[in-house]
Design an enzyme around this catalytic site. Structure first.
Site, PDB file in Angstrom:
ATOM      1  N   CYS A  84       0.837  -1.212   0.000  1.00  0.00           N
ATOM      2  CA  CYS A  84       0.000   0.000   0.000  1.00  0.00           C
ATOM      3  C   CYS A  84       0.869   1.259   0.000  1.00  0.00           C
ATOM      4  CB  CYS A  84      -0.929  -0.028   1.220  1.00  0.00           C
ATOM      5  SG  CYS A  84      -1.860   1.489   1.485  1.00  0.00           S
ATOM      6  N   CYS A  87      -0.154   3.944   2.512  1.00  0.00           N
ATOM      7  CA  CYS A  87       0.205   3.538   3.878  1.00  0.00           C
ATOM      8  C   CYS A  87       1.611   3.992   4.221  1.00  0.00           C
ATOM      9  CB  CYS A  87       0.105   2.020   4.036  1.00  0.00           C
ATOM     10  SG  CYS A  87      -1.553   1.335   3.810  1.00  0.00           S
TER      11      CYS A  87
END
Length: 312
Positions: A84, A87
């Protein structure tokens, strides 16, 4: 969000794995030193991450590190994954803010790929997702990347709304408490290899302040580690059944090697076949060993039942 997310199933799964997790924590506290190094600091395993402000959490530790901790302190759960990209933008910001929070909240990082049931419990449709947990329940959440200022304001609003609900959390602007110089001195002796001196200091503090749980716990842990390390490990196999001292020593060795059930059973066996002072001594030792663990530990609860049966 309170009540919108059911964490019951996740808690039950964590409870089922909790025994093994606690054994690992106990092993870290009581493992014998290697190459003459000092034994680990007693009284509990050291906090993880940035001074305890950032914690890596799994399904096995979710109940203790998130739900139980949130009874005393606001916990922000960071749901992330290695693949991700957003993230990787958000997590460093959260970690930096957690390190600056001075205990007002803690960050629990959870890899959703390694812990899919947690993501399912939070009904995470996308990541990154950040969930604020207080008193075992989600109270707020957001998805996606936010700026440091936005996150600070968001957390501040949550803490203001919670007020005094979380007794263990410090206000964001509170000054951290200064360390007790006596405890610092004892820890310095421990780290310097003066185990007997550290033990004497912890005992003195506990005697002067009967309510000082930290000092009492440190003294108990250090007493056990020093006593157990003094035994010949062969005592486990060589102890004569009728030799109470040898059986108690064998129990120490077993516990030091992370076998609490076997250690407790060894002493309960002594209780069953002795009477008078010998039985009292065995029972007292077993109760002392119980104090090294959380009283809710399944193996402690089971051993207490066995002890009651042996006595009556």
């Amino acid at each position: 969000m309170s009540g919108a997310v059911d964490l019951t199933a996740l808690k039950e799964r964590a409870d089922a794995q909790r025994q093994q997790a606690q054994r690992s924590a106990q092993a870290a506290r009581t493992a014998p030193p290697a190459d003459g190094a000092a034994p680990p600091s007693p009284g509990g395993s050291p906090p993880a991450g940035d001074g305890g402000a950032v914690i890596d959490v799994t399904e096995a530790t979710f109940e203790t590190e998130v739900l139980a901790r949130s009874q005393q302190q606001l916990v922000l759960v960071d749901l992330w994954a290695e693949w991700c990209g957003p993230c990787k933008q958000l997590s460093p910001v959260l970690e930096r803010l957690a390190g600056q929070a001075q205990g007002s909240w803690v960050l629990a990082k959870i890899d959703v790929d390694a812990n899919p049931r947690i993501a399912q419990a939070f009904r995470a449709q996308s990541i990154p997702m950040v969930v604020a947990i207080a008193q075992g329940q989600p109270v707020a959440a957001f998805n996606g990347v936010r700026s440091e200022a936005e996150i600070s304001q968001w957390v501040g609003e949550i803490l203001s709304q919670l007020g005094d609900v979380l007794p263990g959390a410090m206000p964001a602007d509170a000054e951290p408490e200064e360390d007790d110089p006596r405890m610092v001195a004892a820890a310095d002796k421990l780290n310097g290899g003066d185990f007997e001196g550290a033990l004497a200091d912890y005992r003195a503090i506990a005697e002067a302040e009967p309510n000082n749980v930290e000092a009492a716990s440190a003294a108990r842990n250090l007493e056990f580690v020093l006593r157990a390390q003094a035994h010949d490990p062969a005592i486990v196999d060589n102890a004569a059944p009728a030799d109470v001292d040898a059986q108690l020593a064998a129990a120490d060795v077993l516990l030091l090697s992370q076998q609490p059930e076997a250690a407790f059973d060894r002493i309960i066996g002594v209780v069953k076949v002795t009477a008078g002072d010998d039985r009292t001594r065995a029972r007292t030792r077993l109760l002392e060993l119980f104090e090294l663990f959380d009283p809710a530990e399944p193996f402690v609860v089971a051993a207490r039942r066995k002890l009651a049966t042996a006595l009556y």
